[in-house]
Motif scaffolding. Structure first.
Motif, short mmCIF file in Angstrom:
data_model
loop_
_atom_site.label_atom_id
_atom_site.label_comp_id
_atom_site.label_asym_id
_atom_site.label_seq_id
_atom_site.Cartn_x
_atom_site.Cartn_y
_atom_site.Cartn_z
N THR A 90 0.85 -1.19 0.00
CA THR A 90 0.00 0.00 0.00
C THR A 90 0.88 1.24 0.00
O THR A 90 1.87 1.30 0.72
CB THR A 90 -0.91 0.01 1.24
N ARG A 91 0.51 2.22 -0.81
CA ARG A 91 1.20 3.50 -0.88
C ARG A 91 0.18 4.62 -0.83
O ARG A 91 -0.97 4.44 -1.21
CB ARG A 91 2.01 3.62 -2.17
N THR A 98 1.83 11.26 -7.17
CA THR A 98 3.00 10.39 -7.33
C THR A 98 3.16 9.55 -6.07
O THR A 98 2.68 9.90 -5.00
CB THR A 98 4.28 11.21 -7.55
N HIS A 99 3.85 8.46 -6.23
CA HIS A 99 4.27 7.63 -5.10
C HIS A 99 5.53 6.91 -5.50
O HIS A 99 5.85 6.77 -6.68
CB HIS A 99 3.18 6.63 -4.67
N GLN A 100 6.29 6.46 -4.49
CA GLN A 100 7.56 5.80 -4.75
C GLN A 100 7.44 4.32 -4.40
O GLN A 100 6.87 3.95 -3.38
CB GLN A 100 8.67 6.44 -3.93
N PHE A 101 8.01 3.49 -5.26
CA PHE A 101 8.01 2.05 -5.04
C PHE A 101 9.29 1.49 -5.66
O PHE A 101 9.54 1.69 -6.85
CB PHE A 101 6.77 1.41 -5.68
N ASN A 119 -3.68 12.12 -1.59
CA ASN A 119 -3.55 11.34 -0.35
C ASN A 119 -4.34 10.04 -0.36
O ASN A 119 -4.59 9.46 0.70
CB ASN A 119 -3.95 12.19 0.88
N ALA A 120 -4.73 9.58 -1.52
CA ALA A 120 -5.48 8.32 -1.62
C ALA A 120 -4.54 7.14 -1.38
O ALA A 120 -3.35 7.20 -1.71
CB ALA A 120 -6.14 8.20 -2.99
N GLN A 121 -5.08 6.09 -0.80
CA GLN A 121 -4.32 4.86 -0.59
C GLN A 121 -4.46 3.98 -1.83
O GLN A 121 -5.57 3.63 -2.23
CB GLN A 121 -4.85 4.11 0.63
N VAL A 122 -3.33 3.66 -2.47
CA VAL A 122 -3.34 2.79 -3.65
C VAL A 122 -2.57 1.52 -3.30
O VAL A 122 -1.75 1.50 -2.39
CB VAL A 122 -2.72 3.48 -4.89
N THR A 123 -2.86 0.47 -4.04
CA THR A 123 -2.17 -0.80 -3.86
C THR A 123 -1.30 -1.06 -5.07
O THR A 123 -1.78 -1.06 -6.21
CB THR A 123 -3.18 -1.95 -3.70
N VAL A 124 -0.02 -1.28 -4.84
CA VAL A 124 0.93 -1.61 -5.91
C VAL A 124 1.05 -3.12 -5.95
O VAL A 124 1.37 -3.76 -4.95
CB VAL A 124 2.30 -0.96 -5.66
N CYS A 125 0.76 -3.72 -7.11
CA CYS A 125 0.82 -5.18 -7.28
C CYS A 125 1.97 -5.52 -8.22
O CYS A 125 2.07 -4.95 -9.31
CB CYS A 125 -0.48 -5.70 -7.86
N GLU A 130 7.38 -9.59 -12.83
CA GLU A 130 7.81 -8.22 -12.58
C GLU A 130 6.91 -7.18 -13.26
O GLU A 130 7.34 -6.07 -13.54
CB GLU A 130 9.27 -8.00 -13.01
N GLU A 131 5.66 -7.53 -13.54
CA GLU A 131 4.70 -6.57 -14.09
C GLU A 131 4.07 -5.81 -12.93
O GLU A 131 3.61 -6.41 -11.97
CB GLU A 131 3.63 -7.29 -14.91
N ILE A 132 4.03 -4.49 -13.04
CA ILE A 132 3.51 -3.65 -11.97
C ILE A 132 2.17 -3.06 -12.38
O ILE A 132 2.02 -2.56 -13.49
CB ILE A 132 4.51 -2.53 -11.62
N SER A 133 1.21 -3.14 -11.46
CA SER A 133 -0.07 -2.48 -11.67
C SER A 133 -0.42 -1.74 -10.39
O SER A 133 -0.06 -2.17 -9.30
CB SER A 133 -1.17 -3.47 -12.06
N ILE A 134 -1.12 -0.62 -10.55
CA ILE A 134 -1.50 0.21 -9.41
C ILE A 134 -3.01 0.22 -9.34
O ILE A 134 -3.68 0.54 -10.32
CB ILE A 134 -0.93 1.64 -9.55
N LEU A 135 -3.57 -0.17 -8.17
CA LEU A 135 -5.01 -0.29 -8.00
C LEU A 135 -5.53 0.74 -7.02
O LEU A 135 -4.90 1.03 -6.00
CB LEU A 135 -5.36 -1.68 -7.47
N TYR A 136 -6.71 1.29 -7.34
CA TYR A 136 -7.42 2.16 -6.43
C TYR A 136 -8.86 1.68 -6.41
O TYR A 136 -9.52 1.63 -7.46
CB TYR A 136 -7.34 3.62 -6.89
N ASP A 137 -9.36 1.27 -5.27
CA ASP A 137 -10.69 0.69 -5.12
C ASP A 137 -10.90 -0.49 -6.06
O ASP A 137 -11.96 -0.68 -6.65
CB ASP A 137 -11.78 1.74 -5.36
#
Length: 179
Positions: A90-91, A98-101, A119-125, A130-137
């Motif tokens: 979670t980021r 922006t967010h850092q991962f 300031n939303a909480q997103v989930t980095v998968c 090594e494929e990255i996806s960013i989820l919100y809700d």
């Protein structure tokens, strides 16, 4: 396990843990001895024998389950195993989305007003590929890589510091008369 609605049953007693450990110990002890007796020395021969060994082991030591009820259930349309079985962290998004991962700054691309995701909480998968996806809700957000940090020098422990600081021994050029 929660997303798939699977109840975890832990071995909470020493006896249950002991049974599992004894089986593993038996396999680790007996299999190499059997392979040595049969003089199996290659990976291919060992893998071929493994199937025979497991069949014999299961025939001698397996027990019938108390219940024949099959508790498996089919996956639903909403079950995305690639996402569920990925590494998830979670980021929080910054004011400029922006967010850092993993030493990389990602910026979310959106048509909505930017204040909606501040300031939303997103989930980095991260999948095993090594494929990255960013989820919100639960929905994937488009993103771009805003900044990737340069590779810094290697961290050396105190025990290896003297070795790291020594000048590397370059090969010397032999004299012209050297045989």
């Amino acid at each position: 396990m929660q997303e798939l609605d699977i109840q975890i049953i832990c071995a909470n007693t020493p006896q249950a843990r002991g049974r599992v450990e004894r089986v593993i110990q038996t396999l680790q002890d007996r299999l190499p001895k059997e392979m040595r007796l049969r003089q199996l020395c290659s990976w291919e021969a060992g893998n071929a024998y493994l199937l025979e060994f497991l069949e014999d082991f299961n025939q001698r030591f397996s027990e019938e389950p108390r219940s024949d009820v099959n508790a498996h259930r089919p996956l639903t349309a909403k079950d995305n195993l690639a996402r569920i079985l990925s590494w998830q962290e979670t980021r929080s998004l910054s004011k400029n989305l922006t967010h850092q991962f993993h030493k990389t700054v990602y910026q979310i691309q959106t048509n909505r007003p930017t204040y909606a995701l501040r300031n939303a909480q997103v989930t980095v998968c991260v999948t095993p590929q090594e494929e990255i996806s960013i989820l919100y809700d639960g929905k994937t957000l488009p993103y771009t890589i805003y900044n990737q940090q340069a590779i810094q020098s290697e961290v050396v422990t105190a025990k290896q510091l003297d070795l790291a600081l020594q000048k590397p021994h370059l090969p010397t050029i032999p004299a012209p008369g050297h045989p």
